[in-house]
Design a protein around this motif. Sequence first.
Motif, PDB file in Angstrom:
ATOM      1  N   ALA A 128      74.618  44.408  18.711  1.00  0.00           N
ATOM      2  CA  ALA A 128      73.972  43.339  19.541  1.00  0.00           C
ATOM      3  C   ALA A 128      74.802  42.137  19.635  1.00  0.00           C
ATOM      4  CB  ALA A 128      72.957  42.658  18.315  1.00  0.00           C
ATOM      5  N   LYS A 129      76.270  42.440  19.659  1.00  0.00           N
ATOM      6  CA  LYS A 129      77.239  41.326  19.858  1.00  0.00           C
ATOM      7  C   LYS A 129      77.167  40.949  21.383  1.00  0.00           C
ATOM      8  CE  LYS A 129      82.101  40.445  20.384  1.00  0.00           C
ATOM      9  NZ  LYS A 129      83.612  41.171  20.242  1.00  0.00           N
ATOM     10  N   ASP A 130      76.987  39.530  21.742  1.00  0.00           N
ATOM     11  CA  ASP A 130      76.872  39.125  22.885  1.00  0.00           C
ATOM     12  C   ASP A 130      75.422  39.469  23.703  1.00  0.00           C
ATOM     13  OD1 ASP A 130      79.220  37.883  22.702  1.00  0.00           O
ATOM     14  OD2 ASP A 130      80.400  39.664  23.341  1.00  0.00           O
ATOM     15  N   LYS A 131      74.661  39.883  22.748  1.00  0.00           N
ATOM     16  CA  LYS A 131      73.284  40.486  23.630  1.00  0.00           C
ATOM     17  C   LYS A 131      72.284  39.700  22.712  1.00  0.00           C
ATOM     18  CE  LYS A 131      74.807  44.771  25.340  1.00  0.00           C
ATOM     19  NZ  LYS A 131      74.783  46.146  25.465  1.00  0.00           N
ATOM     20  N   THR A 132      70.801  39.854  23.184  1.00  0.00           N
ATOM     21  CA  THR A 132      69.781  39.489  22.457  1.00  0.00           C
ATOM     22  C   THR A 132      69.141  40.844  21.838  1.00  0.00           C
ATOM     23  OG1 THR A 132      69.381  37.492  23.623  1.00  0.00           O
ATOM     24  CG2 THR A 132      67.356  38.407  22.281  1.00  0.00           C
ATOM     25  N   LEU A 133      68.773  40.913  20.474  1.00  0.00           N
ATOM     26  CA  LEU A 133      68.280  41.909  20.019  1.00  0.00           C
ATOM     27  C   LEU A 133      66.756  41.947  19.755  1.00  0.00           C
ATOM     28  CD1 LEU A 133      69.003  44.659  18.175  1.00  0.00           C
ATOM     29  CD2 LEU A 133      68.510  43.219  16.092  1.00  0.00           C
ATOM     30  N   ILE A 134      66.170  42.865  20.354  1.00  0.00           N
ATOM     31  CA  ILE A 134      64.527  42.709  20.370  1.00  0.00           C
ATOM     32  C   ILE A 134      63.990  43.582  19.496  1.00  0.00           C
ATOM     33  CG2 ILE A 134      62.487  43.219  21.801  1.00  0.00           C
ATOM     34  CD1 ILE A 134      64.310  41.009  22.919  1.00  0.00           C
ATOM     35  N   VAL A 135      63.194  43.321  18.434  1.00  0.00           N
ATOM     36  CA  VAL A 135      62.627  44.289  17.461  1.00  0.00           C
ATOM     37  C   VAL A 135      61.107  44.512  17.880  1.00  0.00           C
ATOM     38  CG1 VAL A 135      62.345  44.450  14.974  1.00  0.00           C
ATOM     39  CG2 VAL A 135      64.198  43.046  15.846  1.00  0.00           C
ATOM     40  N   ALA A 136      60.841  45.830  17.748  1.00  0.00           N
ATOM     41  CA  ALA A 136      59.682  46.274  18.056  1.00  0.00           C
ATOM     42  C   ALA A 136      59.069  47.101  16.892  1.00  0.00           C
ATOM     43  CB  ALA A 136      59.433  47.073  19.289  1.00  0.00           C
ATOM     44  N   CYS A 137      57.640  46.618  16.553  1.00  0.00           N
ATOM     45  CA  CYS A 137      57.141  47.589  15.427  1.00  0.00           C
ATOM     46  C   CYS A 137      55.673  48.039  15.945  1.00  0.00           C
ATOM     47  CB  CYS A 137      57.016  46.817  14.063  1.00  0.00           C
ATOM     48  SG  CYS A 137      56.024  45.453  14.277  1.00  0.00           S
ATOM     49  N   TYR A 138      54.744  48.233  14.884  1.00  0.00           N
ATOM     50  CA  TYR A 138      53.258  48.493  15.465  1.00  0.00           C
ATOM     51  C   TYR A 138      52.536  47.340  16.314  1.00  0.00           C
ATOM     52  CZ  TYR A 138      54.394  52.897  12.876  1.00  0.00           C
ATOM     53  OH  TYR A 138      54.966  53.650  12.576  1.00  0.00           O
ATOM     54  N   THR A 139      52.607  46.128  15.347  1.00  0.00           N
ATOM     55  CA  THR A 139      51.605  44.892  15.515  1.00  0.00           C
ATOM     56  C   THR A 139      52.540  43.637  15.794  1.00  0.00           C
ATOM     57  OG1 THR A 139      51.090  44.595  13.367  1.00  0.00           O
ATOM     58  CG2 THR A 139      49.661  46.137  14.668  1.00  0.00           C
ATOM     59  N   GLY A 140      53.782  43.814  15.389  1.00  0.00           N
ATOM     60  CA  GLY A 140      54.502  42.579  15.388  1.00  0.00           C
ATOM     61  C   GLY A 140      54.931  41.926  14.102  1.00  0.00           C
ATOM     62  N   GLN A 141      54.279  42.408  13.074  1.00  0.00           N
ATOM     63  CA  GLN A 141      54.400  41.770  11.670  1.00  0.00           C
ATOM     64  C   GLN A 141      55.313  42.122  11.004  1.00  0.00           C
ATOM     65  OE1 GLN A 141      50.558  41.324   9.730  1.00  0.00           O
ATOM     66  NE2 GLN A 141      51.213  40.574   8.163  1.00  0.00           N
ATOM     67  N   THR A 142      55.869  43.417  10.769  1.00  0.00           N
ATOM     68  CA  THR A 142      57.127  43.897  10.409  1.00  0.00           C
ATOM     69  C   THR A 142      58.194  43.670  11.287  1.00  0.00           C
ATOM     70  OG1 THR A 142      56.635  45.925  10.928  1.00  0.00           O
ATOM     71  CG2 THR A 142      56.131  45.680   8.813  1.00  0.00           C
ATOM     72  N   ALA A 143      57.967  43.634  12.367  1.00  0.00           N
ATOM     73  CA  ALA A 143      59.115  43.152  13.261  1.00  0.00           C
ATOM     74  C   ALA A 143      59.393  41.557  13.079  1.00  0.00           C
ATOM     75  CB  ALA A 143      58.523  43.442  14.879  1.00  0.00           C
ATOM     76  N   GLY A 144      58.431  40.706  12.511  1.00  0.00           N
ATOM     77  CA  GLY A 144      58.627  39.518  12.562  1.00  0.00           C
ATOM     78  C   GLY A 144      59.210  39.459  11.342  1.00  0.00           C
ATOM     79  N   GLN A 145      59.231  40.192  10.333  1.00  0.00           N
ATOM     80  CA  GLN A 145      60.063  39.981   9.033  1.00  0.00           C
ATOM     81  C   GLN A 145      61.381  40.315   9.276  1.00  0.00           C
ATOM     82  OE1 GLN A 145      56.721  42.670   7.019  1.00  0.00           O
ATOM     83  NE2 GLN A 145      57.400  41.677   5.476  1.00  0.00           N
ATOM     84  N   THR A 146      61.706  41.512  10.054  1.00  0.00           N
ATOM     85  CA  THR A 146      62.948  41.934  10.460  1.00  0.00           C
ATOM     86  C   THR A 146      63.687  41.050  11.339  1.00  0.00           C
ATOM     87  OG1 THR A 146      62.094  44.024  10.368  1.00  0.00           O
ATOM     88  CG2 THR A 146      64.156  43.757  11.556  1.00  0.00           C
ATOM     89  N   ASP A 147      62.919  40.460  12.177  1.00  0.00           N
ATOM     90  CA  ASP A 147      63.402  39.389  13.252  1.00  0.00           C
ATOM     91  C   ASP A 147      64.177  37.919  12.552  1.00  0.00           C
ATOM     92  OD1 ASP A 147      63.576  37.217  14.990  1.00  0.00           O
ATOM     93  OD2 ASP A 147      61.511  37.335  15.510  1.00  0.00           O
ATOM     94  N   SER A 148      63.181  37.549  11.464  1.00  0.00           N
ATOM     95  CA  SER A 148      63.798  36.399  10.916  1.00  0.00           C
ATOM     96  C   SER A 148      65.051  36.665   9.872  1.00  0.00           C
ATOM     97  CB  SER A 148      62.760  35.640  10.125  1.00  0.00           C
ATOM     98  OG  SER A 148      62.236  36.771   9.224  1.00  0.00           O
ATOM     99  N   LEU A 149      65.107  37.786   9.502  1.00  0.00           N
ATOM    100  CA  LEU A 149      66.220  38.191   8.578  1.00  0.00           C
ATOM    101  C   LEU A 149      67.443  38.479   9.298  1.00  0.00           C
ATOM    102  CD1 LEU A 149      64.499  40.456   6.163  1.00  0.00           C
ATOM    103  CD2 LEU A 149      65.057  38.246   5.715  1.00  0.00           C
ATOM    104  N   LEU A 150      67.393  39.220  10.497  1.00  0.00           N
ATOM    105  CA  LEU A 150      68.378  39.352  11.363  1.00  0.00           C
ATOM    106  C   LEU A 150      68.942  38.065  12.048  1.00  0.00           C
ATOM    107  CD1 LEU A 150      67.406  42.629  12.981  1.00  0.00           C
ATOM    108  CD2 LEU A 150      68.822  42.412  11.005  1.00  0.00           C
ATOM    109  N   ASN A 151      68.324  37.076  12.131  1.00  0.00           N
ATOM    110  CA  ASN A 151      68.533  35.808  12.686  1.00  0.00           C
ATOM    111  C   ASN A 151      69.477  35.172  11.523  1.00  0.00           C
ATOM    112  OD1 ASN A 151      67.734  34.785  15.595  1.00  0.00           O
ATOM    113  ND2 ASN A 151      66.057  35.583  14.986  1.00  0.00           N
TER     114      ASN A 151
END
Length: 332
Positions: A128-151
Motif C-alpha cells: 500500500a506504499k504511496d497508494k490508497t488501500l481499499i478493504v472489501a468484505c460482505y456488508t462493510g462492517q468487518t471492512a470497517g473494523q479492518t479499515d480503522s486499524l490499518l489507518n
Amino acid sequence: MLKRKLSPILSLFVITGLLVTGCGQTQPAATTPTNPPAATASAPAEDSVKAIKGAVETYFNDMGSTVKNSYKIAEKDLKDELDKNPDKYVVLDVRKADAYAQGHIKGAINVPYGPDIAKNLDNIRAIAKDKTLIVACYTGQTAGQTDSLLNVAGIKTLSLNSGMGGSGTPGFENRGWLGQKYPTVTEPTAMPTVPAVASKSKAIDEAVQKYFYEMPKDSYKIDLPVMKEALVKEADKYYIVDVRKAEDFAKGHIKGAVNIPYGPDIAKNLDSIKDNSKGKTVVVYCYTGQTAGQTDSLLNIYGIPTKSLNFGFGMAGFSKGWSADKSYEVVQ
C-alpha cells in the motif's frame, strides 16, 4: 687541572639525570587524552497506551466536525477510480476464500478477516506504499473494523461502502459492488513481493495484530436477537453507545443508549467511555454497522471491551437493523 675542575660539574649532571630518570619511572609520561567511547544512546521505551490513544484520537479528529470523510468510498466512486487510476489503489478482499473465488474486484488480493491480517500486516503496509488501500468484505462492517486499524497503523485505507453485497447477502441484494452489478473476475491475485516499509509504531502494530489474532467467533459483533434478549435479561452488563447524528438519535434510539456522534466527539469522550463502562461490554451502533465497526475496533485496542451491533440501528431504504423489526423497542 682541568679534569679536576670538570669532575664536580660532570657529577652534578649525572646526579640530575638519575633524579630525572627516577621520576620518570615512578610517574609514567603523560599521554594525549583520548575521548572515551561514546555511550550508545538507547531510545526511550514507547508508551503504548499514549501511542494508541493518540492514534485513535487523531483518527476521529481528522474527520472534522462535518464528518464528510468517514474512511469509506462509495461503490460507483471506486469503480470510476479503478477505471481511471488503477495504479493509485490496492484492493484487499477480506472475505473467506470461497466467496473470493466466486468473484471479486479485478486485482483484489484475498487476506481473510482474522489472524491472516495480523500475519500479513507488514506485507499489506508494503503493497500500500504511496497508494490508497481499499478493504472489501460482505456488508462493510468487518471492512470497517479492518479499515480503522490499518489507518492507525499508518496505512492509508478506505472501506468499500456496503462491501461486496449482492444476492448472496440477505438485505444487500441491491447494495455493494455485486448489488450494483459491477464487473468481477475469478482469477486470484497473489500477494506481491515488494520492499518492506518501516512501521510508525511497534506498540500500535502489536495492538492491531493482537486484535486479529484473538478474534472471537462473533468477530467483535453482536447479533440483533442476542442484543434484544440481553437487554431484557442483563441490561446492566452493557454500555450502549449510539454514534449516529444527534438529530437521528432524538428521533428514536435503543433504550439506555448514550449518544456520542461518530467523529471528533468520540475522540473527546474516550476516557469517559472507558470510565463509564468499567465492568461492562460496550456495544456501539450506527446506521448499518460500518462506522460502528470502525469505532468498535479502535475502542478495543484502547482497552475497552467492545462489540458493534450487527447491521446497526437501520435507516430508510435498508431492510436490516434494529428499527427494521417493529418488535424491537425504540425510545425517544
